[in-house]
Design a protein around this motif. Structure first.
Motif, short mmCIF file in Angstrom:
data_model
loop_
_atom_site.label_atom_id
_atom_site.label_comp_id
_atom_site.label_asym_id
_atom_site.label_seq_id
_atom_site.Cartn_x
_atom_site.Cartn_y
_atom_site.Cartn_z
N VAL A 34 33.39 45.73 35.15
CA VAL A 34 34.69 45.26 35.63
C VAL A 34 34.79 45.45 37.14
O VAL A 34 34.05 46.22 37.74
CB VAL A 34 35.83 46.01 34.93
CG1 VAL A 34 35.80 45.77 33.43
CG2 VAL A 34 35.78 47.49 35.23
N ASP A 35 35.74 44.73 37.71
CA ASP A 35 35.99 44.80 39.14
C ASP A 35 36.89 46.00 39.42
O ASP A 35 38.11 45.94 39.21
CB ASP A 35 36.66 43.50 39.60
CG ASP A 35 36.85 43.44 41.11
OD1 ASP A 35 36.77 44.50 41.77
OD2 ASP A 35 37.08 42.34 41.63
N THR A 36 36.31 47.10 39.87
CA THR A 36 37.10 48.31 40.08
C THR A 36 38.09 48.16 41.23
O THR A 36 39.13 48.82 41.24
CB THR A 36 36.19 49.52 40.34
OG1 THR A 36 35.32 49.23 41.44
CG2 THR A 36 35.35 49.83 39.12
N ARG A 37 37.79 47.26 42.16
CA ARG A 37 38.76 47.04 43.23
C ARG A 37 40.02 46.36 42.70
O ARG A 37 41.13 46.68 43.11
CB ARG A 37 38.13 46.21 44.35
CG ARG A 37 37.11 47.00 45.19
CD ARG A 37 36.43 46.13 46.19
NE ARG A 37 35.61 45.11 45.53
CZ ARG A 37 34.85 44.22 46.17
NH1 ARG A 37 34.82 44.21 47.49
NH2 ARG A 37 34.13 43.33 45.50
N ARG A 38 39.82 45.43 41.78
CA ARG A 38 41.00 44.79 41.18
C ARG A 38 41.79 45.81 40.37
O ARG A 38 43.02 45.81 40.39
CB ARG A 38 40.57 43.63 40.30
CG ARG A 38 41.72 43.04 39.47
CD ARG A 38 41.37 41.72 38.84
NE ARG A 38 41.43 40.66 39.86
CZ ARG A 38 41.29 39.36 39.58
NH1 ARG A 38 41.05 38.97 38.34
NH2 ARG A 38 41.37 38.47 40.54
N PHE A 39 41.07 46.67 39.64
CA PHE A 39 41.77 47.72 38.89
C PHE A 39 42.60 48.57 39.83
O PHE A 39 43.78 48.86 39.55
CB PHE A 39 40.79 48.61 38.14
CG PHE A 39 41.41 49.91 37.71
CD1 PHE A 39 42.29 49.96 36.64
CD2 PHE A 39 41.17 51.10 38.42
CE1 PHE A 39 42.91 51.15 36.26
CE2 PHE A 39 41.77 52.28 38.05
CZ PHE A 39 42.64 52.31 36.97
N ALA A 40 42.01 49.01 40.94
CA ALA A 40 42.72 49.90 41.87
C ALA A 40 43.99 49.23 42.38
O ALA A 40 45.04 49.87 42.49
CB ALA A 40 41.81 50.29 43.02
N ALA A 41 43.91 47.94 42.69
CA ALA A 41 45.09 47.23 43.19
C ALA A 41 46.16 47.12 42.10
O ALA A 41 47.35 47.37 42.34
CB ALA A 41 44.69 45.84 43.68
N ALA A 390 40.18 48.63 28.60
CA ALA A 390 39.86 48.23 27.23
C ALA A 390 40.24 46.78 26.96
O ALA A 390 39.49 46.05 26.30
CB ALA A 390 40.59 49.15 26.25
N ARG A 391 41.43 46.35 27.47
CA ARG A 391 41.94 45.06 27.04
C ARG A 391 42.37 44.15 28.18
O ARG A 391 42.86 43.05 27.94
CB ARG A 391 43.11 45.27 26.07
CG ARG A 391 42.66 45.96 24.79
CD ARG A 391 43.76 46.01 23.73
NE ARG A 391 44.77 47.01 24.03
CZ ARG A 391 46.03 46.75 24.32
NH1 ARG A 391 46.46 45.51 24.39
NH2 ARG A 391 46.89 47.73 24.56
N GLY A 392 42.19 44.61 29.44
CA GLY A 392 42.43 43.72 30.56
C GLY A 392 43.75 43.93 31.25
O GLY A 392 44.66 44.61 30.76
N ARG A 393 43.86 43.29 32.41
CA ARG A 393 45.01 43.54 33.29
C ARG A 393 46.31 42.99 32.72
O ARG A 393 47.38 43.60 32.90
CB ARG A 393 44.73 42.97 34.68
CG ARG A 393 44.47 41.48 34.74
CD ARG A 393 43.77 41.09 36.06
NE ARG A 393 44.49 41.52 37.22
CZ ARG A 393 45.13 40.68 38.05
NH1 ARG A 393 45.16 39.38 37.81
NH2 ARG A 393 45.75 41.15 39.12
N GLU A 394 46.27 41.84 32.04
CA GLU A 394 47.50 41.29 31.50
C GLU A 394 48.08 42.20 30.40
O GLU A 394 49.28 42.46 30.36
CB GLU A 394 47.26 39.88 30.95
CG GLU A 394 46.96 38.83 32.01
CD GLU A 394 45.52 38.86 32.47
OE1 GLU A 394 44.71 39.60 31.83
OE2 GLU A 394 45.19 38.19 33.46
#
Length: 515
Positions: A34-41, A390-394
């Motif tokens: 996964v894109d950890t930068r997107r997670f952090a944002a 586990a299931r995504g940003r949405e």
């Protein structure tokens, strides 16, 4: 009162979480890409909104890590409201029962080198103590003590160590002979308490000459380079390191400071560490690395990972994070199709959340200097992070919003209940029949220590080691309400004879006037 309100909050929070876990989880391989930068944002936006919605929260420090290092670190709010000092990821928070994970690892490391044996029994380690035969002292091992399956209860060991600070080694050792079998949770049955860790530390110090503080420092803090963590020297450290002061938002409004601050004499093996979020993230990274076969420093992967494996098994699905096992300082349970290892800590003015999920290669630490709003907010932060992986940003955004709104409603009701309870307490009549001088003096209990009753502006006040409280009225003859442990009211009743108090009963235990 405090206990019931926190349970109510947890129940509402768990209900919110239960409706948001139906979708299947992605494979571990997909999760590691996964894109950890997107997670952090995304995570930062969620936390900013979450904390902003509860402005009374003093502070929250959150770090998210993977096995190879931190991917998010930020603090919100003030470590010290009076001075305005901001919290940072290096601020030291009291982490309470999460200390157990550190002592469990320290003892596992010593066991692996043959310095101790986790299968040593009570009878072997305390041959001079006459244990009650029904305790089965020849069968209760260190492993039982560290996994809460020891089947023991009784004595004031845990209370003296955690709250009053009235103890020395001789007093604690004498208390061992007063242990009783736990009829509700016999040997081999899981029942979470502090007692097992307290006894284990006492026994190992007597056998090896090493204190539990030194074990944790040598075996864990030094190898992991946890420089903003400590188990001792608290008063001295407060002059040179940034500590978060304790507050409570279990009030009608605002955050109130808490008088009960931890000192060395109440820093104990089941809950006796201050640590920063950054330091705990290092600890979690070592757990994740061990699950991938990599040791850290002189800590072998097999030793670290071995502490995660359940010794006790049970089924507790009442909370936000369901638990089905307990190892050497780690709870475990399945969340979103993957095993989560975790431990929490709570004390007046403190909440610590520490968890990691090997299948997603992610760990979360969330620390708050508050025992009200801070409790579920710390868990909400972690729940959002694990849902995202586990299931995504949405899904994380949708369920995060649901949890936040459910808790906001729940906490509004809790605060209204606090205001009502305080008003009811203040309206009660005083039922003491004698002048205050007839009640003052020292009262002794062999297990729990000494309570001193004094006259404070014409009202009784109690002191018990580090504990202090002014009495409040209660609608029962010769009885007052004491809140020595902040947020936890206890009844104190006097026995009268010859025109003065000859004994008192505090929280169900009887104290006689001291000789």
């Amino acid at each position: 009162m405090r206990t019931s309100m926190l349970l109510l909050a947890a129940a509402g929070f768990a209900l919110a979480a239960s409706g948001a876990c139906a979708q299947p989880a992605p494979s571990p391989a997909a999760a590691t890409q996964v894109d950890t930068r997107r997670f952090a944002a995304d995570f930062d936006a969620f936390l900013t909104g979450l904390v902003g919605g509860f402005p009374d929260l003093p502070s929250l420090s959150v770090v998210v890590t993977r096995s190879d290092g931190t991917i998010y670190a930020r603090s919100f709010g003030r470590a010290d409201l009076a001075s305005g000092r901001a919290a940072t990821p290096d601020t030291l928070y009291y982490i309470a029962s999460t200390t157990k994970s550190f002592l469990g690892l320290a003892m596992a490391a010593m066991d692996a080198r043959g310095e101790i044996d986790l299968d040593w029994t009570l009878a072997e380690l305390a041959p001079d103590v006459r244990f009650a035969p029904e305790l089965h002292a020849d069968r209760v091992t260190l492993r039982h003590l560290l996994s809460h399956t020891h089947g023991l209860t009784g004595t004031g060991i845990a209370f003296r160590l955690a709250y009053t600070g009235e103890h020395d080694q001789a007093t604690l050792w004498r208390q061992l002979a007063r242990l009783q079998p736990n009829r509700e949770a016999p040997l081999g049955t899981y029942r979470y308490t502090n007692l097992g860790y307290n006894i284990a530390a006492l026994l190992i110090e007597r056998r090896t000459g090493r204190r539990w503080q030194d074990m944790i420092e040598r075996e864990v803090l030094v190898p992991l380079r946890m420089t903003h963590s400590l188990t001792q020297g608290t008063d001295r450290a407060r002059r040179r390191l940034p500590f978060a002061l304790p507050y409570t938002t279990m009030t009608a409004s605002g955050a109130a400071p808490i008088y009960l601050v931890k000192h060395d004499d109440t820093m104990q093996s089941a809950g006796g560490m201050f640590a920063s979020a950054n330091d705990i993230a290092r600890f979690l990274a070592a757990q994740l690395a061990a699950e991938r076969g990599r040791g850290t420093g002189r800590l072998p992967a097999s030793v670290i990972a071995g502490t995660h494996r359940p010794i006790a098994t049970f089924d507790d699905r009442r909370d936000v994070f369901p638990a089905t096992g307990y190892g050497l300082g780690w709870l475990s349970g399945e969340v979103d199709g993957a095993m989560l290892y975790f431990h929490f800590g709570g004390f007046p003015g403190a909440r610590a959340h520490m968890s990691f999920m090997p299948a997603r290669d992610v760990g979360v630490v969330a620390l708050a200097n508050d025992d009200g709003i801070g409790v579920p907010i710390a868990d909400l932060a972690a729940k959002y992070a694990y849902t995202w992986f586990a299931r995504g940003r949405e899904a994380a955004a949708a369920s995060g919003a649901q949890w936040t709104e459910r808790f906001r409603q729940q906490f509004t009701r809790i605060r209204a209940g606090v205001a009502t309870a305080r008003a009811e307490q203040a309206a009660r009549p005083w039922r003491l029949s004698l002048p205050i001088a007839a009640y003052t003096g020292r009262y002794c209990n062999e297990d729990y220590g000494t309570i001193t009753i004094s006259d404070h502006n014409g009202r009784p006040a109690m002191a018990m080691g580090r504990l202090r409280a002014d009495a409040g009225p209660f609608d029962r003859p010769e009885t007052v309400r004491m809140e020595a442990i902040p947020g936890e009211g206890r009844l104190l009743s006097f026995d009268l004879a010859g025109g003065r108090a000859t004994a008192l009963t505090y929280d169900g235990d009887r104290y006689l006037r001291c000789p």
